[in-house]
Enzyme design. Structure first.
Site, PDB file in Angstrom:
ATOM      1  N   PRO A 244       0.785  -1.228   0.000  1.00  0.00           N
ATOM      2  CA  PRO A 244       0.000   0.000   0.000  1.00  0.00           C
ATOM      3  C   PRO A 244       0.818   1.278   0.000  1.00  0.00           C
ATOM      4  CG  PRO A 244      -0.169  -1.162   2.099  1.00  0.00           C
ATOM      5  CD  PRO A 244       0.487  -2.088   1.149  1.00  0.00           C
ATOM      6  N   ASN A 245       0.342   2.209  -0.797  1.00  0.00           N
ATOM      7  CA  ASN A 245       0.849   3.589  -0.882  1.00  0.00           C
ATOM      8  C   ASN A 245       2.186   3.726  -1.602  1.00  0.00           C
ATOM      9  OD1 ASN A 245      -1.361   4.857   0.531  1.00  0.00           O
ATOM     10  ND2 ASN A 245      -0.587   3.841   2.357  1.00  0.00           N
TER      11      ASN A 245
ATOM     12  N   ARG B 197       4.807  12.617  -2.242  1.00  0.00           N
ATOM     13  CA  ARG B 197       4.863  13.186  -0.892  1.00  0.00           C
ATOM     14  C   ARG B 197       6.028  12.546  -0.139  1.00  0.00           C
ATOM     15  NH1 ARG B 197       0.683  11.754   2.380  1.00  0.00           N
ATOM     16  NH2 ARG B 197       1.504  13.236   3.880  1.00  0.00           N
TER      17      ARG B 197
ATOM     18  N   TYR C 233      11.292   8.941   1.508  1.00  0.00           N
ATOM     19  CA  TYR C 233      11.263   7.939   0.439  1.00  0.00           C
ATOM     20  C   TYR C 233      11.948   8.382  -0.853  1.00  0.00           C
ATOM     21  CZ  TYR C 233       7.832   5.919   3.594  1.00  0.00           C
ATOM     22  OH  TYR C 233       7.216   5.400   4.703  1.00  0.00           O
TER      23      TYR C 233
ATOM     24  N   ASN D 243       8.168  -5.516  -1.023  1.00  0.00           N
ATOM     25  CA  ASN D 243       8.074  -4.419  -0.067  1.00  0.00           C
ATOM     26  C   ASN D 243       6.607  -4.355   0.348  1.00  0.00           C
ATOM     27  OD1 ASN D 243       7.862  -2.079   1.383  1.00  0.00           O
ATOM     28  ND2 ASN D 243       9.111  -0.853  -0.020  1.00  0.00           N
TER      29      ASN D 243
ATOM     30  N   ALA E 149       3.114  -0.841   4.740  1.00  0.00           N
ATOM     31  CA  ALA E 149       2.646  -0.895   6.134  1.00  0.00           C
ATOM     32  C   ALA E 149       2.195  -2.298   6.540  1.00  0.00           C
ATOM     33  CB  ALA E 149       1.514   0.101   6.335  1.00  0.00           C
TER      34      ALA E 149
ATOM     35  N   GLU F 192      12.737  -9.447   1.582  1.00  0.00           N
ATOM     36  CA  GLU F 192      12.003  -8.282   2.091  1.00  0.00           C
ATOM     37  C   GLU F 192      12.817  -7.021   1.808  1.00  0.00           C
ATOM     38  OE1 GLU F 192      12.054  -8.200   6.331  1.00  0.00           O
ATOM     39  OE2 GLU F 192      10.560  -6.596   6.508  1.00  0.00           O
TER      40      GLU F 192
ATOM     41  N   HIS G  93      12.815  -2.632   2.078  1.00  0.00           N
ATOM     42  CA  HIS G  93      12.234  -1.344   2.486  1.00  0.00           C
ATOM     43  C   HIS G  93      13.099  -0.219   1.962  1.00  0.00           C
ATOM     44  CE1 HIS G  93       9.391  -3.363   4.993  1.00  0.00           C
ATOM     45  NE2 HIS G  93      10.375  -4.095   5.471  1.00  0.00           N
TER      46      HIS G  93
ATOM     47  N   ARG H  89      13.090   4.384  12.643  1.00  0.00           N
ATOM     48  CA  ARG H  89      11.799   5.082  12.622  1.00  0.00           C
ATOM     49  C   ARG H  89      10.935   4.701  13.845  1.00  0.00           C
ATOM     50  NH1 ARG H  89       9.349   4.940   6.744  1.00  0.00           N
ATOM     51  NH2 ARG H  89       8.086   6.594   7.718  1.00  0.00           N
TER      52      ARG H  89
HETATM   53  O1  CA2 Z   1      10.485   2.026   3.759  1.00  0.00           O
HETATM   54  C1  CA2 Z   1       9.649   1.341   3.158  1.00  0.00           C
HETATM   55  O2  CA2 Z   1       9.816   0.911   2.019  1.00  0.00           O
HETATM   56  C2  CA2 Z   1       8.294   1.072   3.828  1.00  0.00           C
HETATM   57  O3  CA2 Z   1       7.952  -0.289   3.511  1.00  0.00           O
HETATM   58  C3  CA2 Z   1       7.306   2.040   3.211  1.00  0.00           C
HETATM   59  C4  CA2 Z   1       5.923   1.986   3.846  1.00  0.00           C
HETATM   60  C5  CA2 Z   1       6.018   2.044   5.370  1.00  0.00           C
HETATM   61  O4  CA2 Z   1       4.735   1.852   5.933  1.00  0.00           O
HETATM   62  C6  CA2 Z   1       6.964   1.021   5.922  1.00  0.00           C
HETATM   63  O5  CA2 Z   1       7.038   1.187   7.327  1.00  0.00           O
HETATM   64  C7  CA2 Z   1       8.348   1.189   5.328  1.00  0.00           C
HETATM   65  C8  CA2 Z   1       5.049   3.130   3.380  1.00  0.00           C
HETATM   66  C9  CA2 Z   1       5.030   3.384   1.918  1.00  0.00           C
HETATM   67  C10 CA2 Z   1       4.282   4.653   1.692  1.00  0.00           C
HETATM   68  O6  CA2 Z   1       4.944   5.397   0.736  1.00  0.00           O
HETATM   69  C11 CA2 Z   1       4.604   6.705   0.631  1.00  0.00           C
HETATM   70  C12 CA2 Z   1       5.003   7.336  -0.522  1.00  0.00           C
HETATM   71  C13 CA2 Z   1       4.729   8.658  -0.696  1.00  0.00           C
HETATM   72  C14 CA2 Z   1       4.047   9.374   0.266  1.00  0.00           C
HETATM   73  C15 CA2 Z   1       3.638   8.741   1.423  1.00  0.00           C
HETATM   74  C16 CA2 Z   1       3.919   7.398   1.603  1.00  0.00           C
END
Ligand code: CA2
Length: 143
Positions: free
Chosen positions: A9-10, A17, A22, A73, A76, A97, A99, A106
């Site tokens: 997700p996301n 953002r 990221y 990946n 969340a 896995e 990230h 974090r």
């Molecule tokens: O660091 C990573 O790759 C994560 O898997 C990314 C997830 C986060 O929940 C994990 O804890 C770590 C979130 C991805 C959301 O990506 C976004 C991209 C742009 C704006 C907001 C979020």
């Protein structure tokens, strides 16, 4: 060798953002990076992203007998999903896995990874490079 790259997700919002966490590159840039890596390494790759846990479970199940490795990946769902852990265990496909950020630096709620115990390797904090390292690891160990 056939590798399935899964994003949760996301991650499709990359670049739009939170660039401080990221990076500024978009999800499309990530897909191109993965495709380029696959071509350079002689790997057949398929990418899939979903915001839905069940869709990711379905994709892992469908990978059985089709893919030699998975790079995931889970976003969340890393920190919440026993279902993804069980799916990876069920198919017994070597899974890495990844990230983008270094989750160890974090929030407390990001310190748990359910899927990790079913994974052969974890890369974090390397940005897109983590996906490349994951693909190379699978090629080196499971080709
Ligand atoms: O660091 C990573 O790759 C994560 O898997 C990314 C997830 C986060 O929940 C994990 O804890 C770590 C979130 C991805 C959301 O990506 C976004 C991209 C742009 C704006 C907001 C979020």
């Amino acid at each position: 060798m056939k590798i399935l790259v899964l994003n949760g997700p996301n991650l499709n919002m990359l670049g739009l953002r939170e660039p401080a966490i990221y990076g500024a590159q978009t999800f499309q840039n990530l897909l191109e990076f993965i495709q380029k890596t696959a071509e350079e390494e002689g790997i057949q790759v398929e990418c899939f992203q979903s915001n839905h846990e069940g869709a990711l479970v379905d994709k892992i199940q469908e990978a059985y007998g089709v893919f030699d490795g998975i790079v995931i990946n889970p976003g969340a769902y890393t920190h919440t999903s026993v279902a993804l852990l069980d799916a990876v265990k069920a198919v017994s496909i070597p899974t890495v896995e990844v990230h983008i950020s270094d989750v160890t630096q974090r929030e407390d709620f990001r310190q748990v990874s359910y899927i990790r115990q079913a994974c052969v390797k974890t890369y974090m904090g390397l940005g897109f490079e983590g996906y490349r390292q994951g693909m190379l690891y699978l090629k080196e160990h499971y080709n």
